[in-house]
Design a protein around this motif. Structure first.
Motif, PDB file in Angstrom:
ATOM      1  N   GLY A  68      54.221  19.170  33.545  1.00 46.99           N
ATOM      2  CA  GLY A  68      54.736  18.711  32.041  1.00 46.99           C
ATOM      3  C   GLY A  68      55.185  19.930  31.074  1.00 46.99           C
ATOM      4  O   GLY A  68      56.231  19.770  30.769  1.00 46.99           O
ATOM      5  N   SER A  69      54.389  20.824  31.099  1.00 44.00           N
ATOM      6  CA  SER A  69      54.810  21.974  30.390  1.00 44.00           C
ATOM      7  C   SER A  69      56.212  22.852  30.840  1.00 44.00           C
ATOM      8  O   SER A  69      57.116  23.106  30.061  1.00 44.00           O
ATOM      9  N   VAL A  70      56.374  22.764  32.064  1.00 46.73           N
ATOM     10  CA  VAL A  70      57.716  23.432  32.859  1.00 46.73           C
ATOM     11  C   VAL A  70      58.882  22.467  32.318  1.00 46.73           C
ATOM     12  O   VAL A  70      59.867  22.875  31.778  1.00 46.73           O
ATOM     13  N   VAL A  71      58.703  21.386  32.452  1.00 39.27           N
ATOM     14  CA  VAL A  71      59.655  20.055  31.927  1.00 39.27           C
ATOM     15  C   VAL A  71      59.805  20.435  30.534  1.00 39.27           C
ATOM     16  O   VAL A  71      61.136  20.346  30.077  1.00 39.27           O
ATOM     17  N   ALA A  72      59.043  20.529  29.806  1.00 36.09           N
ATOM     18  CA  ALA A  72      59.151  20.665  28.417  1.00 36.09           C
ATOM     19  C   ALA A  72      60.073  21.852  28.222  1.00 36.09           C
ATOM     20  O   ALA A  72      61.067  21.814  27.193  1.00 36.09           O
ATOM     21  N   THR A  73      59.920  22.877  28.760  1.00 33.00           N
ATOM     22  CA  THR A  73      60.643  24.153  28.728  1.00 33.00           C
ATOM     23  C   THR A  73      62.046  24.178  29.228  1.00 33.00           C
ATOM     24  O   THR A  73      63.094  24.290  28.541  1.00 33.00           O
ATOM     25  N   ALA A  74      62.219  23.223  30.345  1.00 37.09           N
ATOM     26  CA  ALA A  74      63.577  22.928  30.869  1.00 37.09           C
ATOM     27  C   ALA A  74      64.287  22.090  29.779  1.00 37.09           C
ATOM     28  O   ALA A  74      65.647  22.244  29.889  1.00 37.09           O
ATOM     29  N   ILE A  75      63.922  21.176  29.300  1.00 38.65           N
ATOM     30  CA  ILE A  75      64.498  20.050  28.316  1.00 38.65           C
ATOM     31  C   ILE A  75      64.914  21.009  27.263  1.00 38.65           C
ATOM     32  O   ILE A  75      65.861  20.931  26.623  1.00 38.65           O
ATOM     33  N   ALA A  76      63.919  21.853  26.818  1.00 40.87           N
ATOM     34  CA  ALA A  76      64.411  22.786  25.506  1.00 40.87           C
ATOM     35  C   ALA A  76      65.574  23.548  25.957  1.00 40.87           C
ATOM     36  O   ALA A  76      66.715  23.857  25.154  1.00 40.87           O
ATOM     37  N   GLU A  77      65.694  24.064  27.086  1.00 38.38           N
ATOM     38  CA  GLU A  77      66.739  25.187  27.626  1.00 38.38           C
ATOM     39  C   GLU A  77      68.053  24.434  27.718  1.00 38.38           C
ATOM     40  O   GLU A  77      69.182  24.684  27.476  1.00 38.38           O
TER      41      GLU A  77
END
Ligand SMILES: [Zn+2]
Length: 216
Positions: A42-51
């Protein structure tokens, strides 16, 4: 009580040629590592969405985030959860667990509005969410539904990302199709409660007319 949206950025602006919206589903602390209902990745996806959002904001007319936002959702909460229909307590309205994950923070200024769902019953689809109005209480349900709000913005297509691919992303994408939006799920920007579900979930989405995009 104010009837103004939290943020005016998505209000009657010049029509965007793509008329496309990004719907970021439930990227909340409780659904990421360390949360009460953590989804691996989940936290990796959060970073990827932001980028992705920082790179591609211009692709979208509007960007919205949905939030699971529970006050008293009945049997959605259970002390003996089955992780299908009954879940540990999560995303209690106004709690830190219900807040958007900090990895989204670099791009959160690019999000036009938040839509909150599930106050008094389970709500998997972001289209059950209502616009969070500035100054309104956690239990306020007077804001417009997501689908109505998107139509008012002239949106005809939506990209869906977030958590979890096999639950709220799935339900949001299926509802988007039912409401007539040209719908795409960007799978690298999702995380699943049970990745073993992915093949069946993505097949179901495709059968419903959703474009299931994998970038890899
Ligand atoms: Zn929930």
């Amino acid at each position: 009580m104010s009837s103004e949206p939290m943020n005016q950025a998505g209000s009657p602006a010049a029509p965007h040629p793509a008329a496309r919206a990004l719907v970021i589903v439930d990227v909340q602390n409780d659904f990421c590592e360390g949360g009460s209902l953590a989804v691996a990745g989940g936290s990796v996806v959060a970073t990827a969405i932001a980028e992705d959002l920082l790179a591609r904001r211009a692709s979208y007319s509007v960007v919205v985030a949905t939030q699971d936002w529970h006050i008293d959702p009945g049997s959605h909460f259970s002390e003996t959860p089955d992780f299908v229909e009954a879940w540990p307590v999560h995303c209690v309205a106004g709690s830190d667990g219900a807040a958007l994950h900090p990895n989204l923070a670099p791009a959160v200024h690019l999000v036009d509005a938040a839509f909150r769902k599930g106050r008094f019953a389970a709500a998997y689809s972001g289209f059950e969410g209502r616009l969070a109005l500035a100054g309104a209480g956690d239990d306020d349900e007077s804001g417009p539904l997501l689908g109505d709000w998107l139509r008012d913005q002239g949106i005809t297509a939506v990209d869906v990302v977030g958590i979890a691919a096999d639950h709220c992303v799935r339900a949001t994408a299926l509802d988007a199709r039912k409401l007539g939006f040209n719908t795409t799920v960007i799978t690298p920007l999702t995380a699943s409660v049970n990745p073993a579900n992915n093949a069946a979930v993505f097949a179901e989405l495709r059968a419903a007319g959703v474009t299931v995009l994998s970038l890899g």
